[in-house]
Design a protein around this motif. Structure first.
Motif, PDB file in Angstrom:
ATOM      1  N   ILE A 100       0.606  -1.341  -0.224  1.00  0.00           N
ATOM      2  CA  ILE A 100      -0.510  -0.120  -0.190  1.00  0.00           C
ATOM      3  C   ILE A 100       0.603   0.899  -0.010  1.00  0.00           C
ATOM      4  O   ILE A 100       2.325   1.137   0.683  1.00  0.00           O
ATOM      5  CB  ILE A 100      -1.322  -0.037   1.303  1.00  0.00           C
ATOM      6  CG1 ILE A 100      -1.395  -1.201   1.233  1.00  0.00           C
ATOM      7  CG2 ILE A 100      -1.975   1.506   1.081  1.00  0.00           C
ATOM      8  CD1 ILE A 100      -2.348  -1.539   1.981  1.00  0.00           C
ATOM      9  N   ASN A 101       0.730   2.301  -1.072  1.00  0.00           N
ATOM     10  CA  ASN A 101       1.316   3.335  -1.219  1.00  0.00           C
ATOM     11  C   ASN A 101       0.396   4.703  -0.079  1.00  0.00           C
ATOM     12  O   ASN A 101      -0.766   4.645  -1.076  1.00  0.00           O
ATOM     13  CB  ASN A 101       1.575   3.913  -2.238  1.00  0.00           C
ATOM     14  CG  ASN A 101       2.550   4.878  -2.882  1.00  0.00           C
ATOM     15  OD1 ASN A 101       2.387   5.821  -2.560  1.00  0.00           O
ATOM     16  ND2 ASN A 101       4.031   4.866  -2.469  1.00  0.00           N
ATOM     17  N   VAL A 102       0.614   5.179  -0.082  1.00  0.00           N
ATOM     18  CA  VAL A 102      -0.053   6.079   1.026  1.00  0.00           C
ATOM     19  C   VAL A 102       1.125   7.750   1.378  1.00  0.00           C
ATOM     20  O   VAL A 102       1.840   7.562   1.577  1.00  0.00           O
ATOM     21  CB  VAL A 102      -0.434   5.744   2.352  1.00  0.00           C
ATOM     22  CG1 VAL A 102      -1.358   4.733   2.567  1.00  0.00           C
ATOM     23  CG2 VAL A 102       0.841   5.663   3.129  1.00  0.00           C
ATOM     24  N   ALA A 107      -0.458   8.466   6.973  1.00  0.00           N
ATOM     25  CA  ALA A 107       0.056   7.490   7.349  1.00  0.00           C
ATOM     26  C   ALA A 107       0.565   7.584   8.695  1.00  0.00           C
ATOM     27  O   ALA A 107       0.106   6.534   9.586  1.00  0.00           O
ATOM     28  CB  ALA A 107       1.723   7.059   6.605  1.00  0.00           C
ATOM     29  N   ILE A 127       0.822  -5.905   6.256  1.00  0.00           N
ATOM     30  CA  ILE A 127       0.957  -4.697   5.823  1.00  0.00           C
ATOM     31  C   ILE A 127       1.858  -4.184   5.000  1.00  0.00           C
ATOM     32  O   ILE A 127       3.004  -3.911   6.216  1.00  0.00           O
ATOM     33  CB  ILE A 127      -0.417  -3.638   6.818  1.00  0.00           C
ATOM     34  CG1 ILE A 127      -1.208  -4.483   6.893  1.00  0.00           C
ATOM     35  CG2 ILE A 127      -0.148  -2.719   6.209  1.00  0.00           C
ATOM     36  CD1 ILE A 127      -2.419  -4.552   5.252  1.00  0.00           C
ATOM     37  N   ARG A 128       2.345  -3.793   4.553  1.00  0.00           N
ATOM     38  CA  ARG A 128       3.756  -3.944   3.390  1.00  0.00           C
ATOM     39  C   ARG A 128       3.549  -1.741   2.769  1.00  0.00           C
ATOM     40  O   ARG A 128       2.372  -1.881   1.943  1.00  0.00           O
ATOM     41  CB  ARG A 128       4.651  -3.884   2.672  1.00  0.00           C
ATOM     42  CG  ARG A 128       5.057  -5.668   3.021  1.00  0.00           C
ATOM     43  CD  ARG A 128       5.945  -6.682   2.511  1.00  0.00           C
ATOM     44  NE  ARG A 128       6.305  -7.479   2.976  1.00  0.00           N
ATOM     45  CZ  ARG A 128       7.586  -7.993   2.214  1.00  0.00           C
ATOM     46  NH1 ARG A 128       7.662  -7.962   1.545  1.00  0.00           N
ATOM     47  NH2 ARG A 128       7.400  -9.190   3.067  1.00  0.00           N
ATOM     48  N   LEU A 129       4.240  -1.128   3.797  1.00  0.00           N
ATOM     49  CA  LEU A 129       3.565   0.778   3.478  1.00  0.00           C
ATOM     50  C   LEU A 129       5.102   1.323   3.069  1.00  0.00           C
ATOM     51  O   LEU A 129       5.626   1.241   3.252  1.00  0.00           O
ATOM     52  CB  LEU A 129       2.840   0.936   4.757  1.00  0.00           C
ATOM     53  CG  LEU A 129       1.945   1.052   5.610  1.00  0.00           C
ATOM     54  CD1 LEU A 129       1.828   1.479   6.692  1.00  0.00           C
ATOM     55  CD2 LEU A 129       0.771   1.128   4.362  1.00  0.00           C
ATOM     56  N   THR A 130       4.015   1.687   1.839  1.00  0.00           N
ATOM     57  CA  THR A 130       5.670   3.123   1.102  1.00  0.00           C
ATOM     58  C   THR A 130       5.252   3.776   1.236  1.00  0.00           C
ATOM     59  O   THR A 130       3.579   4.022   1.368  1.00  0.00           O
ATOM     60  CB  THR A 130       5.956   2.416   0.280  1.00  0.00           C
ATOM     61  OG1 THR A 130       5.102   1.970  -1.245  1.00  0.00           O
ATOM     62  CG2 THR A 130       6.460   1.249  -0.291  1.00  0.00           C
ATOM     63  N   THR A 131       5.732   5.252   1.540  1.00  0.00           N
ATOM     64  CA  THR A 131       5.422   6.704   1.295  1.00  0.00           C
ATOM     65  C   THR A 131       4.947   7.205   0.122  1.00  0.00           C
ATOM     66  O   THR A 131       6.660   6.901  -0.436  1.00  0.00           O
ATOM     67  CB  THR A 131       5.319   7.319   3.089  1.00  0.00           C
ATOM     68  OG1 THR A 131       7.114   7.786   2.856  1.00  0.00           O
ATOM     69  CG2 THR A 131       4.901   6.183   4.460  1.00  0.00           C
TER      70      THR A 131
END
Length: 314
Positions: A100-102, A107, A127-131
């Motif tokens: 998921i990119n936010v 975030a 969940i793997r977040l990228t910003t």
């Protein structure tokens, strides 16, 4: 024939992007898992390689130079795409991984504090977040499962779905209003204005129908989060998307002095990638986002009714 120029080190560009993002070598070192000296050497080497100064150094503060701003504008999205591609490849090994990119402040201030409720429902999902803040068209939907952005309206090119109401609202520390009250937009001229984009306040004033207002001064930060922190510290009045400050306003850490929520409305949308291999997980997460968004909108409406009862009754 002259030799082609040597390729610039990717590690040096990563170090530069990390420092430029927070304007802090120490924070960049922590983010990259290396020493302060290693980051400094990477930046010095990159400046020597390019023959330009990337940062203006004022005592203990850093600021991007003109060359630095130009480089960061191109390098940050490129590194973001590389990170997303790496996450995508890694994610193939785990069918229960969502990429998921936010936006970074979204975030920190909205998504992460609520993620535990999704994890309780679906503990098997990682969940793997990228910003990032790149426009939807600049971020290939094949690189992530879900992208979240704050948009003016639905894009005809992308099937983005609104899930969280948001408008830019002025907020400040309570003690600031004790010193100098804000009863109308014109009262803002006596305050320091905080924001994260050049001309953001002037655009907001234009939409609010306010002309000729000259504030005491302005502070512009790289990220919304820094403007929010400056407001919490009593440095001025910040212009912030409403969902990111609802908790602080409800807790009394910040005040929302003006009921002008319709001035600059751009809701948060999610875009589910049509290329995702985890469509059932994507659907579950998007449903969760919609539920959390409705709850957040309801609480925000209740807060506004409490703060501005006259407007609620018409």
């Amino acid at each position: 024939m002259p030799s082609p120029p040597a390729a610039v080190s990717l590690n040096a560009l990563r170090a530069f992007a990390a420092v430029a993002r927070d304007l802090s070598v120490s924070q960049a070192a922590r983010d990259l898992g290396v020493t302060h000296g290693a980051v400094s050497r990477q930046i010095s080497g990159l400046e020597d390689e390019l023959g330009v100064t990337l940062f203006d150094r004022h005592r203990n503060r850093l600021a991007l130079s003109d060359a630095g701003r130009a480089l960061f504008a191109d390098v940050a999205p490129a590194i973001e795409r590389l990170q997303t591609a790496v996450h995508q490849v890694r994610g193939h090994a785990s069918p229960a991984t969502l990429l998921i990119n936010v936006p970074p402040t979204f975030a920190m201030r909205w998504l992460i504090p609520r993620l535990s409720s999704f994890q309780r429902r679906r503990p098997e999902v990682e969940i793997r977040l990228t910003t990032g803040k790149s426009p939807l068209g600049d971020l290939p939907p094949s690189g992530v499962d879900i992208i979240i952005r704050r948009l003016q309206q639905r894009s005809p090119k992308h099937a983005a779905v609104p899930f969280l109401s948001a408008s830019l609202v002025p907020v400040c520390a309570p003690e600031l209003l004790e010193q100098q009250p804000i009863r109308s937009p014109s009262d803002l001229q006596g305050h320091v204005l905080l924001h994260s984009k050049a001309d953001e306040w002037s655009d907001w004033f234009a939409k609010a129908g306010v002309t000729g207002l000259r504030p005491r001064s302005e502070l512009v930060f790289e990220e919304i989060y820094f403007a929010m922190q400056a407001a919490l510290d009593g440095l001025g009045v910040a212009l912030v998307p409403s969902p990111l400050v609802t908790d602080d306003v409800a807790a009394g850490r910040l005040c929302m002095p003006l009921d002008l929520q319709d001035v600059d409305t751009r809701d948060y949308h999610y875009l589910a990638s049509p290329f995702s291999r985890r469509k059932d997980l994507v659907h579950a997460f998007c449903q969760w986002l919609s539920t959390e968004g409705k709850d957040s909108n309801r609480l925000a409406d209740e807060l506004i009714t409490t703060l501005f009862p006259a407007s609620a009754t018409g």
